[in-house]
Scaffold this active site. Sequence first.
Site, short mmCIF file in Angstrom:
data_model
loop_
_atom_site.label_atom_id
_atom_site.label_comp_id
_atom_site.label_asym_id
_atom_site.label_seq_id
_atom_site.Cartn_x
_atom_site.Cartn_y
_atom_site.Cartn_z
N GLU A 336 -20.75 15.62 34.43
CA GLU A 336 -20.11 15.12 36.06
C GLU A 336 -20.14 16.14 36.59
O GLU A 336 -20.98 16.26 37.33
CB GLU A 336 -19.91 13.70 36.55
CG GLU A 336 -20.15 12.55 35.60
CD GLU A 336 -21.43 12.09 36.22
OE1 GLU A 336 -22.43 12.60 37.21
OE2 GLU A 336 -22.24 11.20 35.18
N ASP A 410 -31.70 11.77 34.12
CA ASP A 410 -31.71 12.63 34.40
C ASP A 410 -33.11 13.22 34.71
O ASP A 410 -33.45 13.69 35.04
CB ASP A 410 -30.58 13.69 34.45
CG ASP A 410 -29.67 13.33 34.54
OD1 ASP A 410 -29.25 12.39 35.58
OD2 ASP A 410 -28.69 13.46 33.91
#
Length: 501
Positions: A336, A410
């Site tokens: 993250e 992603d």
Amino acid sequence: MGKEVLYGVVPGILIFLLFLGVNITPFLLFGAVLGGIFFLMARQGNMAALSARGKSSRHAVPKSTITFADIGGQERAKKELKEALDFLIHKEKIEQYGIRPIKGVLLTGPPGTGKTLMAKAAANYTDSAFVAASGSQFIEMYVGVGAQRIRDLFKEVRTLAEKNGQDSGIIFIDEIDVIGGKREGQQQREYDQTLNQLLTEMDGITTSDKPRILVIAATNRKDMLDSALLRPGRFDRHITVDLPDKTAREQILTIHTAKKPLAADVSLEQIAQETFGFSGAQLESVANEAAIYAMRENAPAIARRHFSQAVDKVMMGEKVDREASADEKRRVAMHELGHAIASEWVRPGSVSQVTLSPRGQALGYVRQNPMEDRYLYTREALEKQIMVCLAGAVAEEIYYGGRSTGSKNDFEQALGMAQEIVQSGMSRLGIVNMKLVDRHQVHEEVNRLLEELLEKTREVLKRHDAVFQAGVGILLEQEVLHGHTFRELLTTNKHANELAV
């Protein structure tokens, strides 16, 4: 009781006759014919009951208190709808200009954007009798029931208008794509009959009708509708009720927080900026969830942190009880932080917070603060966003030597944007027809774009080791790294790099 006696006596009589040597075949044939007649009568009764249930399921909606002022944003859509409604109000004026009345208005757009609210506001605006139905209410297994319900719907609105002394009536049909889908020879006869009846009823609407009728329909899938519905003379106006922009989002939040106690640190403009892509229904949910969070704490007012938690919940789902191992937590934190560093590098000030607490299917996430609403993207903007998507996997490669399954979503987003670059004629292939170009050629170009951006992202992240180390410590201890604190880490790292040089 009569049925039980019948079931017991009849077999007994037949057995007695058989014992006496009487041929019971004629009796059996007669019984079968009689049973068939009773079956058909029962079936007709069931169909009548279904029709009656259908009539009772459609009912006149009580006079709406919703006005167009209660609907935030959508100024263009409201203006177009009001113009169509004015034809119901100013009958003499449209006759003076020889204008054919608008028979139908089709509201299209994503779920939760306010299509049903606009239909209710329309009834209030025109003081019309209002009858609402859903497309699924017209579909039954018996052929002809749907068509009968369409006839009943038009009859009901006329009767209601006459009863209330109103000059006009509005019929609202939600999910019209259920009955108005394209006819390509594969639909059931029931669907076709229902659609044909709707077309017939709309064709029968004239200027001299008393009361005057307007049909408003809503759908999320305009592309699925039959062309016969969409032609002029039926649904004359197609009004797009789209997702609200920033100004409209602030208006919607203002409406839904009007009766809620807000703390001094709450900025509706800031919340509107953070909720790009939210529908009106989602914004209403944000306001409601924020109030719930404040009530849980028994707080005197709804604070900024409550809205932040509400946005996270609407966007990602509620917190879950999954407890990751220490190694997994550290890996997720690195992942993250990779997203966050890349996001700040391509759009300074965009990171609102980095979170390590699991929500929905995500073990952690970065909430970004869009600096502005964007609807057109250049190649440079798409490449920057691809870098943000790839940064999580790149961070794992740098610190763990490989990727994990956490990067799957992603990569899907990155692939989609890379393909958008190719399809939009912004790649080395130039302007291409995707139906004619070789798929292998497109695949190679997409891979080339992604490999270049992977390497560029790797170079950026390697310069921020101090941010990774400090950020991981905060996340493992507090689970949340706020945007302003994160930017302080970036500033400290930048100064350290400049001194090293």
